[in-house]
Design an enzyme around this catalytic site. Structure first.
Site: not given
Ligand SMILES: NC(=O)c1ccc[n+]([C@@H]2O[C@H](COP(=O)([O-])OP(=O)(O)OC[C@H]3O[C@@H](n4cnc5c(N)ncnc54)[C@H](O)[C@@H]3O)[C@@H](O)[C@H]2O)c1
Length: 364
Positions: A242, A249, A246, A228
């Protein structure tokens, strides 16, 4: 501990990766690395997290930050993608204003991609921008969302429509936090890690193919993050390369949408990667053996590799056409060419996409 450096148009920031680096009393916590990286900033700082992560990890992180001389105030946002919106942002602004956080106060984001994206957006806008540090606690956030500077919240009309580019001052990926991660969240992160192997690192792919990912994480996580890093360094504002991130996706988003988001993002991406690989073989962009390896590694990680039976191919194609990543009238696909190499194709005949979906649909 491993350190990677990310070069951005605004400067360079480090990514620290290792077990227990956010634990008080380790050599790392005792070192003054954070203050060195962050420079002369306010000691009062904000730690933005959610109740799930706070319960599991906040006390340890607060203590570690104190060991670095910070006086963190903890602010919680509700857990869930449905709260990644401007109403939550506004509630966080209120709390920061009440706490009189000033422009040089650092904002730490402790959590998965939802916390990181939202806290990053707050950091980009509160007082016209305050420094922020990503403390990712999901595998997905470590390999993907905490790196690259894209921060955003959702809008009723679509995901991540309101956002900014805001580079963190540092990313600290403490793999100890992953010990509490539920299996479904682990798999979601693995789908992205495998995607990174396919688009940028054959050796990473081979490691994930052969080893138990959880046990060997210290060996491969820095490699997965580096893919990344390399991509975002070459394309900081998402104007070209970038797009390769995807992979899987285009199909994945369509499947998520058709399932009305009951299909999880990581699962949809895994199916999408298999579809992309199969499409690549049809177009003679990659050989069938590679497509089979990709499918096998995802299956071995218990990720789904078949299109759900109740999703007709033409509905999937229609959902793809309304995706915001579409360019002009054509649907754009990222396809594997070889391990470590992906290409972007946007003139795929409709019938070929339909055929691939039909082939991969779960049969009755
Ligand atoms: N900015 C970017 O470049 C980018 C890239 C990919 C995804 N995203 C975004 O990321 C989000 C998804 O992120 P995600 O998959 O981390 O989901 P999330 O942040 O919802 O976390 C998933 C679940 O795991 C829990 N959790 C987090 N850490 C934990 C831990 N250590 N132990 C137990 N539970 C834990 C959280 O509370 C949540 O319920 C989406 O909103 C997506 O749009 C952003």
């Amino acid at each position: 501990m491993e350190t990677l450096k990310v070069k951005t148009p605004e400067g360079t920031y480090p990514i620290f990766i290792g077990a227990d680096i956010l634990t008080p009393h380790t050599a790392f916590a005792r070192s003054s690395f954070l203050t060195q990286v962050l420079g002369q900033t306010e000691q009062v700082c904000a730690l933005i997290t959610n109740p799930t992560v706070a319960r599991l990890h906040a006390a340890r992180v607060v203590e570690a930050l104190r060991a670095h001389g910070f006086a963190p105030r903890v602010f919680e946002i509700p857990d869930g993608e449905q709260f990644k919106n401007l109403a939550t942002v506004s509630a966080v602004y209120d709390q920061l204003i009440d706490a009189r956080l000033e422009r040089n106060a650092i904002l730490f984001a402790l959590g998965g991609g939802v916390v990181g994206d939202l806290a990053g957006f707050v950091a980009a806008t509160y007082l016209r921008g305050v420094p922020f540090v990503q403390l990712p606690t999901t595998l997905l956030a470590m390999v993907d969302s905490s790196v690259g500077g894209k921060v955003a919240v959702d809008h009723p009309r679509g995901k991540n429509l309101i956002g900014a580019f805001k580079q963190p001052r540092a990313v600290i990926a403490d793999t100890h936090t992953l010990t509490t991660l539920p299996a479904t969240e682990w798999r979601a992160g693995m789908a992205e890690a495998i995607k990174h192997g396919i688009i940028g690192d054959p050796e990473l792919f081979a490691q994930l193919e052969h080893g138990n990912g959880r046990l060997t994480i210290d060996a491969w996580l820095p490699r997965a993050i580096r893919v990344k890093v390399d991509v975002v360094q070459r394309d900081p504002f998402e104007q070209g390369e970038r797009t390769k991130l995807n992979l899987g996706h285009t199909f994945g988003h369509a499947l998520e949408k058709l399932s009305q988001f009951s299909l999880r993002h990581g699962d949809a991406v895994a199916i999408g990667v298999v579809c992309a690989a199969r499409l690549a073989t049809q177009l003679q962009v990659c050989d069938a053996a590679l497509a089979a390896r990709i499918e096998n590694v995802l299956r071995a990680l218990e990720l789904p590799v078949r299109v759900p039976r109740d999703m007709p191919a033409d509905a999937i194609l229609e959902a793809m056409q309304s995706d915001k990543k579409r360019v002009g009238a054509r649907v754009r696909f990222v396809l594997p060419r070889a391990l470590g190499e992906a290409c972007i194709v946007d003139d795929v005949p409709r019938e070929m996409v339909i055929r691939v979906i039909e082939e991969l649909r779960v049969q009755v």
